[in-house]
Write a protein that holds these residues in place. Structure first.
Motif, PDB file in Angstrom:
ATOM      1  N   GLU A  81       0.841  -1.211   0.000  1.00  0.00           N
ATOM      2  CA  GLU A  81       0.000   0.000   0.000  1.00  0.00           C
ATOM      3  C   GLU A  81       0.871   1.254   0.000  1.00  0.00           C
ATOM      4  O   GLU A  81       0.588   2.222  -0.719  1.00  0.00           O
ATOM      5  CB  GLU A  81      -0.922  -0.008   1.213  1.00  0.00           C
ATOM      6  N   ALA A  82       1.959   1.241   0.784  1.00  0.00           N
ATOM      7  CA  ALA A  82       2.867   2.386   0.827  1.00  0.00           C
ATOM      8  C   ALA A  82       3.583   2.570  -0.507  1.00  0.00           C
ATOM      9  O   ALA A  82       3.742   3.701  -0.985  1.00  0.00           O
ATOM     10  CB  ALA A  82       3.881   2.197   1.956  1.00  0.00           C
ATOM     11  N   GLU A  84       2.460   1.602  -3.437  1.00  0.00           N
ATOM     12  CA  GLU A  84       1.452   2.051  -4.405  1.00  0.00           C
ATOM     13  C   GLU A  84       1.124   3.527  -4.237  1.00  0.00           C
ATOM     14  O   GLU A  84       0.835   4.223  -5.228  1.00  0.00           O
ATOM     15  CB  GLU A  84       0.196   1.205  -4.271  1.00  0.00           C
ATOM     16  N   ALA A  85       1.166   4.005  -2.996  1.00  0.00           N
ATOM     17  CA  ALA A  85       0.876   5.424  -2.760  1.00  0.00           C
ATOM     18  C   ALA A  85       1.905   6.316  -3.446  1.00  0.00           C
ATOM     19  O   ALA A  85       1.587   7.432  -3.868  1.00  0.00           O
ATOM     20  CB  ALA A  85       0.847   5.711  -1.264  1.00  0.00           C
ATOM     21  N   GLU A  86       3.128   5.829  -3.577  1.00  0.00           N
ATOM     22  CA  GLU A  86       4.192   6.624  -4.193  1.00  0.00           C
ATOM     23  C   GLU A  86       4.369   6.335  -5.677  1.00  0.00           C
ATOM     24  O   GLU A  86       4.605   7.252  -6.472  1.00  0.00           O
ATOM     25  CB  GLU A  86       5.514   6.379  -3.464  1.00  0.00           C
ATOM     26  N   GLY A  88       2.355   3.651  -7.527  1.00  0.00           N
ATOM     27  CA  GLY A  88       1.342   2.807  -8.139  1.00  0.00           C
ATOM     28  C   GLY A  88       1.727   1.342  -7.995  1.00  0.00           C
ATOM     29  O   GLY A  88       2.793   1.005  -7.480  1.00  0.00           O
ATOM     30  N   THR A  89       0.855   0.447  -8.436  1.00  0.00           N
ATOM     31  CA  THR A  89       1.182  -0.974  -8.390  1.00  0.00           C
ATOM     32  C   THR A  89       2.403  -1.247  -9.258  1.00  0.00           C
ATOM     33  O   THR A  89       2.433  -0.843 -10.424  1.00  0.00           O
ATOM     34  CB  THR A  89       0.007  -1.818  -8.900  1.00  0.00           C
TER      35      THR A  89
END
Length: 257
Positions: A81-82, A84-86, A88-89
């Motif tokens: 999740e962290a 992806e926040a920066e 993306g997947t």
């Protein structure tokens, strides 16, 4: 894309677990050199950050570091999740984290068995399951597992390790079955005997080294950079119709008796 352009990873993001040292670090560096933005992962925050900085300096690619326990599903979810926040997947995930434990099977402890299964196999399941959601939504992705010649061959004192690496091959095939319809490729690389920080004692053991050289048609230990070509191929558009496969990078060891 055709020709060399098919191997270009510019604009793609990659996460390599266990990449602050050894084989994982070489894999992360190879992806960065091919143009990818790379997430260097490890258990030691300082070591992972230093490796990320050194790879960025050497390749000119953007790198960041991430620290989370790959054997803990909740920690994997939070770690991804962290990321992806920066970023993306990730477009590319390399399930490299692994350990070795040796003992005769009659003396092998429950603790060592569970640690091997959790680190070598469950971690790849946790990561693949988590990133598959974003890859399915996007319609593309590359999942690359790191197996071993022990995915196919056994040796005394490492039956549980061989079991985890054999399972990695079948997990890879299962990921292909589930994810190929969504544009995701899942493949594995199975290294032979490689000289790394973790195998220094074996390399220094002349009796064992002589066995490796004699058993390997190429006549030598593998060097970590020998793995980069296969990795970049599987991480790139050049392998878009390759799925569920295991590539043995072993100097020919599994090809001969």
């Amino acid at each position: 894309m055709t020709g060399l352009a098919a191997f270009d990873l510019t604009g793609r993001t990659a996460l390599v677990t266990g990449s602050s040292q050894g084989i994982g670090r070489a894999l992360a560096g190879g992806l960065a050199a091919a143009g990818a933005t790379v997430v260097v992962h490890g258990r030691d925050a300082g070591k992972a950050a230093r490796a990320a900085d050194e790879i960025a300096e050497a390749t000119g690619s953007r790198t960041i570091s991430a620290v989370f326990d790959v054997t803990d599903a909740a920690a994997v979810d939070a770690g991804i999740e962290a990321v992806e926040a920066e970023l993306g997947t990730p477009d590319i995930v390399v399930n490299n984290a692994g350990i070795q434990r040796r003992a005769p099977i009659a003396e092998f402890s429950d603790a060592d068995w569970h640690e091997l299964v959790e680190t070598n196999l469950s971690s790849a399941f946790h990561l693949s399951r988590r990133v598959a959601r974003g890859m399915i939504e996007r319609g593309s992705g590359k999942l690359i597992q790191i197996g071993s010649v022990q995915s196919q061959l056994a040796r005394p004192s490492i039956a549980p390790y061989a079991a985890t690496k054999g399972a990695i091959v079948m997990l890879t095939k299962g990921l292909c079955a589930d994810l190929a319809p969504h544009g995701v490729q899942a493949n594995a690389i199975a290294p032979g005997y490689f000289a790394t920080e973790l195998t220094q004692a074996l390399v220094a053991d002349e009796t064992f080294s002589a066995w490796v050289r004699g058993r390997t048609p190429a006549g030598r230990w593998g060097e970590v950079d020998d793995l980069v070509g296969a990795l970049v191929f599987l991480a790139s558009s050049a392998s878009d119709f390759v799925n569920g496969q295991t590539i043995y990078v072993d100097g020919g060891m599994t090809a001969v008796v």
